[in-house]
Scaffold this motif. Structure first.
Motif, PDB file in Angstrom:
ATOM      1  N   PRO A 141      17.305  95.505  90.933  1.00  0.00           N
ATOM      2  CA  PRO A 141      18.235  96.214  91.675  1.00  0.00           C
ATOM      3  C   PRO A 141      18.733  95.034  92.415  1.00  0.00           C
ATOM      4  CG  PRO A 141      16.198  97.711  91.764  1.00  0.00           C
ATOM      5  CD  PRO A 141      15.816  96.327  90.943  1.00  0.00           C
ATOM      6  N   GLN A 142      17.708  94.026  92.872  1.00  0.00           N
ATOM      7  CA  GLN A 142      18.447  92.555  93.451  1.00  0.00           C
ATOM      8  C   GLN A 142      19.262  91.948  92.568  1.00  0.00           C
ATOM      9  OE1 GLN A 142      14.603  90.868  94.770  1.00  0.00           O
ATOM     10  NE2 GLN A 142      15.255  91.048  96.980  1.00  0.00           N
ATOM     11  N   LEU A 143      19.086  91.619  91.467  1.00  0.00           N
ATOM     12  CA  LEU A 143      19.610  90.930  90.595  1.00  0.00           C
ATOM     13  C   LEU A 143      21.275  91.668  90.395  1.00  0.00           C
ATOM     14  CD1 LEU A 143      20.200  88.882  88.423  1.00  0.00           C
ATOM     15  CD2 LEU A 143      19.225  90.096  86.823  1.00  0.00           C
ATOM     16  N   LEU A 144      21.248  92.884  90.231  1.00  0.00           N
ATOM     17  CA  LEU A 144      22.565  93.634  90.307  1.00  0.00           C
ATOM     18  C   LEU A 144      23.245  93.455  91.574  1.00  0.00           C
ATOM     19  CD1 LEU A 144      24.559  95.697  89.044  1.00  0.00           C
ATOM     20  CD2 LEU A 144      23.289  97.495  89.905  1.00  0.00           C
ATOM     21  N   MET A 145      22.829  93.560  92.883  1.00  0.00           N
ATOM     22  CA  MET A 145      23.439  93.012  93.897  1.00  0.00           C
ATOM     23  C   MET A 145      23.949  91.923  93.950  1.00  0.00           C
ATOM     24  SD  MET A 145      22.228  94.024  97.742  1.00  0.00           S
ATOM     25  CE  MET A 145      22.076  95.668  97.675  1.00  0.00           C
ATOM     26  N   LEU A 146      23.159  90.980  93.591  1.00  0.00           N
ATOM     27  CA  LEU A 146      23.554  89.238  93.521  1.00  0.00           C
ATOM     28  C   LEU A 146      24.558  89.207  92.627  1.00  0.00           C
ATOM     29  CD1 LEU A 146      19.900  87.713  93.595  1.00  0.00           C
ATOM     30  CD2 LEU A 146      21.598  87.714  95.283  1.00  0.00           C
ATOM     31  N   VAL A 147      24.631  89.867  91.503  1.00  0.00           N
ATOM     32  CA  VAL A 147      25.788  89.732  90.668  1.00  0.00           C
ATOM     33  C   VAL A 147      26.965  90.356  91.242  1.00  0.00           C
ATOM     34  CG1 VAL A 147      26.507  90.642  88.486  1.00  0.00           C
ATOM     35  CG2 VAL A 147      24.261  89.784  88.460  1.00  0.00           C
ATOM     36  N   ILE A 148      26.972  91.454  91.622  1.00  0.00           N
ATOM     37  CA  ILE A 148      28.151  92.077  92.343  1.00  0.00           C
ATOM     38  C   ILE A 148      28.659  91.262  93.380  1.00  0.00           C
ATOM     39  CG2 ILE A 148      29.122  94.133  93.665  1.00  0.00           C
ATOM     40  CD1 ILE A 148      27.025  95.796  92.246  1.00  0.00           C
ATOM     41  N   ILE A 149      27.869  90.694  94.156  1.00  0.00           N
ATOM     42  CA  ILE A 149      28.311  90.014  95.473  1.00  0.00           C
ATOM     43  C   ILE A 149      28.918  88.497  94.890  1.00  0.00           C
ATOM     44  CG2 ILE A 149      27.622  88.574  97.507  1.00  0.00           C
ATOM     45  CD1 ILE A 149      25.461  90.785  97.873  1.00  0.00           C
ATOM     46  N   SER A 150      28.207  88.050  93.983  1.00  0.00           N
ATOM     47  CA  SER A 150      28.877  86.600  93.246  1.00  0.00           C
ATOM     48  C   SER A 150      30.166  86.912  92.750  1.00  0.00           C
ATOM     49  CB  SER A 150      27.833  86.308  92.272  1.00  0.00           C
ATOM     50  OG  SER A 150      26.520  85.898  92.881  1.00  0.00           O
ATOM     51  N   VAL A 151      30.319  88.017  91.909  1.00  0.00           N
ATOM     52  CA  VAL A 151      31.491  88.183  91.365  1.00  0.00           C
ATOM     53  C   VAL A 151      32.498  88.511  92.480  1.00  0.00           C
ATOM     54  CG1 VAL A 151      32.806  90.013  89.889  1.00  0.00           C
ATOM     55  CG2 VAL A 151      30.563  89.122  89.160  1.00  0.00           C
ATOM     56  N   VAL A 152      32.375  89.119  93.425  1.00  0.00           N
ATOM     57  CA  VAL A 152      33.377  89.384  94.480  1.00  0.00           C
ATOM     58  C   VAL A 152      33.857  87.973  95.172  1.00  0.00           C
ATOM     59  CG1 VAL A 152      33.593  90.353  97.071  1.00  0.00           C
ATOM     60  CG2 VAL A 152      32.562  91.770  95.077  1.00  0.00           C
ATOM     61  N   VAL A 153      32.882  87.214  95.480  1.00  0.00           N
ATOM     62  CA  VAL A 153      33.138  86.103  96.226  1.00  0.00           C
ATOM     63  C   VAL A 153      33.829  85.022  95.370  1.00  0.00           C
ATOM     64  CG1 VAL A 153      31.983  83.563  97.160  1.00  0.00           C
ATOM     65  CG2 VAL A 153      31.022  85.933  97.519  1.00  0.00           C
ATOM     66  N   ILE A 154      33.341  84.982  93.916  1.00  0.00           N
ATOM     67  CA  ILE A 154      34.163  84.050  93.019  1.00  0.00           C
ATOM     68  C   ILE A 154      35.614  84.557  92.677  1.00  0.00           C
ATOM     69  CG2 ILE A 154      34.388  83.356  90.554  1.00  0.00           C
ATOM     70  CD1 ILE A 154      31.363  83.472  90.563  1.00  0.00           C
ATOM     71  N   ALA A 155      35.809  85.902  92.765  1.00  0.00           N
ATOM     72  CA  ALA A 155      37.041  86.626  92.466  1.00  0.00           C
ATOM     73  C   ALA A 155      38.113  86.383  93.868  1.00  0.00           C
ATOM     74  CB  ALA A 155      36.901  87.963  92.198  1.00  0.00           C
ATOM     75  N   ALA A 156      37.386  86.498  95.217  1.00  0.00           N
ATOM     76  CA  ALA A 156      38.127  86.347  96.135  1.00  0.00           C
ATOM     77  C   ALA A 156      38.560  84.492  96.286  1.00  0.00           C
ATOM     78  CB  ALA A 156      37.305  86.937  97.410  1.00  0.00           C
ATOM     79  N   LEU A 157      37.733  84.105  95.849  1.00  0.00           N
ATOM     80  CA  LEU A 157      37.998  82.545  96.056  1.00  0.00           C
ATOM     81  C   LEU A 157      39.318  81.961  95.052  1.00  0.00           C
ATOM     82  CD1 LEU A 157      34.598  80.580  96.050  1.00  0.00           C
ATOM     83  CD2 LEU A 157      36.260  80.547  98.029  1.00  0.00           C
ATOM     84  N   PHE A 158      39.169  82.540  93.969  1.00  0.00           N
ATOM     85  CA  PHE A 158      40.215  82.281  92.974  1.00  0.00           C
ATOM     86  C   PHE A 158      41.727  82.762  93.673  1.00  0.00           C
ATOM     87  CE2 PHE A 158      37.112  81.322  89.477  1.00  0.00           C
ATOM     88  CZ  PHE A 158      37.435  80.410  89.174  1.00  0.00           C
ATOM     89  N   VAL A 159      41.727  84.107  94.270  1.00  0.00           N
ATOM     90  CA  VAL A 159      42.752  84.701  94.612  1.00  0.00           C
ATOM     91  C   VAL A 159      43.534  83.932  96.016  1.00  0.00           C
ATOM     92  CG1 VAL A 159      43.743  86.610  96.130  1.00  0.00           C
ATOM     93  CG2 VAL A 159      42.313  86.924  94.245  1.00  0.00           C
ATOM     94  N   ILE A 160      42.526  83.332  96.559  1.00  0.00           N
ATOM     95  CA  ILE A 160      43.039  82.593  97.880  1.00  0.00           C
ATOM     96  C   ILE A 160      42.959  81.070  97.604  1.00  0.00           C
ATOM     97  CG2 ILE A 160      42.562  84.287  99.439  1.00  0.00           C
ATOM     98  CD1 ILE A 160      40.054  82.728 100.377  1.00  0.00           C
ATOM     99  N   TRP A 161      42.655  80.614  96.387  1.00  0.00           N
ATOM    100  CA  TRP A 161      42.276  79.058  96.298  1.00  0.00           C
ATOM    101  C   TRP A 161      43.485  78.322  96.722  1.00  0.00           C
ATOM    102  CZ3 TRP A 161      37.908  77.411  93.887  1.00  0.00           C
ATOM    103  CH2 TRP A 161      37.792  75.773  93.624  1.00  0.00           C
ATOM    104  N   ARG A 162      44.885  78.347  96.262  1.00  0.00           N
ATOM    105  CA  ARG A 162      45.678  77.544  96.429  1.00  0.00           C
ATOM    106  C   ARG A 162      46.090  77.419  97.898  1.00  0.00           C
ATOM    107  NH1 ARG A 162      50.711  77.647  92.676  1.00  0.00           N
ATOM    108  NH2 ARG A 162      51.202  75.852  93.966  1.00  0.00           N
ATOM    109  N   PRO A 163      46.507  78.559  98.644  1.00  0.00           N
ATOM    110  CA  PRO A 163      46.708  78.449 100.150  1.00  0.00           C
ATOM    111  C   PRO A 163      45.619  78.151 101.052  1.00  0.00           C
ATOM    112  CG  PRO A 163      46.443  80.859  99.432  1.00  0.00           C
ATOM    113  CD  PRO A 163      46.474  80.107  98.223  1.00  0.00           C
TER     114      PRO A 163
END
Length: 300
Positions: A141-163
């Motif tokens: 369960p912890q691994l699943l939560m860590l994967v979800i949070i990590s994917v959210v952070v990585i995706a959000a970073l790519f969205v706002i990377w240039r600005p």
């Protein structure tokens, strides 16, 4: 060195059997290496290394409270991190104000965490692990939560990377161009809070800087490329975490000394390489004065 002491630090008896026990930790560590490697350059550009430590203290308090009250430790850690990140992001617009707020939050969070751990009646290993990390601490369960949070952070970073890159190196010009600098700052602090919270599950609250700061600092010593810097930072962070887990498994000791040692050695090597390039007149080290030009040009 005493052979028994050496064996305690680097013992590899039944290593293959033990390796199965840390499968989840290795997966989580690799993911956190990617997250830390990507967010680290922004931490350095925005001068937020001190903020990472401040966020980790309140994250530690949240995790300790969750441990005491029998709720999900990751959720408690995230709650504490987000609270600290929002306070720093909203109240610390200026560097001087930000440092003052962090200096106030750090002892408060650490004090609360120590109080909750002192009241916790469970195993001392759980208490110690929140501070220094645990080798076998990530269940499914912890691994699943860590994967979800990590994917959210990585995706959000790519969205706002240039600005975010533009706002990080020249906030005034970015604001004049119409970029929502304050909104980007708060959004980044939230992402930093999430990254800090999940990192604590592996390396502990006291040594989270080795994952979110040191790899990026090492990468910036050898390159100023906006592409190579995050790639090298990710490579250094993944090497430090996964390598630390594999070494810690042999000795059965907390993971953090191994992770921090690998991370530190990588930084020293990169610093030596950067110094040699500087002496040769062909520096690959990040030049803070040149960075705004590169980032601003890319953002435009």
């Amino acid at each position: 060195m005493n052979p028994d002491l050496w064996h305690q630090i680097f013992g590899f008896d039944n290593y293959g059997e033990l390796l199965v026990l840390v499968r989840n930790s290795i997966i989580a560590g690799a993911l956190l290496g990617v997250v830390g490697g990507l967010i680290g350059p922004f931490v350095m550009m925005r001068d937020l290394a001190f903020a990472v430590h401040g966020i980790s203290e309140l994250s530690f308090a949240g995790a300790s409270a969750a441990l005491l009250f029998g709720v999900n430790v990751v959720a408690g850690s995230i709650g504490g991190s987000l609270l600290a990140a929002l306070l720093i992001g909203v109240l610390g617009a200026k560097a001087r104000e930000r440092n003052s707020i962090i200096a106030v939050l750090m002892p408060f969070g650490l004090g609360l965490g120590i109080l909750f751990l002192a009241l916790y009646p469970g195993r001392s290993a759980n208490k110690f692990g929140l501070l220094t990390g645990q080798i076998v601490s990530v269940d499914n369960p912890q691994l699943l939560m860590l994967v979800i949070i990590s994917v959210v952070v990585i995706a959000a970073l790519f969205v706002i990377w240039r600005p975010l890159s533009f706002a990080s190196v020249d906030a005034d010009v970015a604001r004049a161009k119409g970029l929502p600098v304050t909104g980007l700052s708060i959004a980044f602090m939230i992402l930093l809070g999430l990254a800090t919270a999940v990192s604590i599950q592996i390396v502990g609250a006291l040594l989270v800087l080795s994952l979110l700061v040191t790899p990026a600092a090492a990468a910036m010593r050898v390159t100023s490329s906006p592409l190579l810097t995050p790639l090298l930072s990710v490579a250094f962070a993944v090497t430090s975490v996964v390598g630390g887990i594999l070494l810690a498994l042999g000795g059965g000791l907390p993971i953090s000394p191994y992770v921090t040692t690998i991370s530190f050695l990588i930084y020293i090597v990169c610093r030596v390489i950067g110094a040699r390039r500087t002496r040769r007149g062909n520096s690959g080290r990040l030049d803070p004065a040149a960075t705004p030009v590169t980032a601003a040009a890319a953002a435009r």
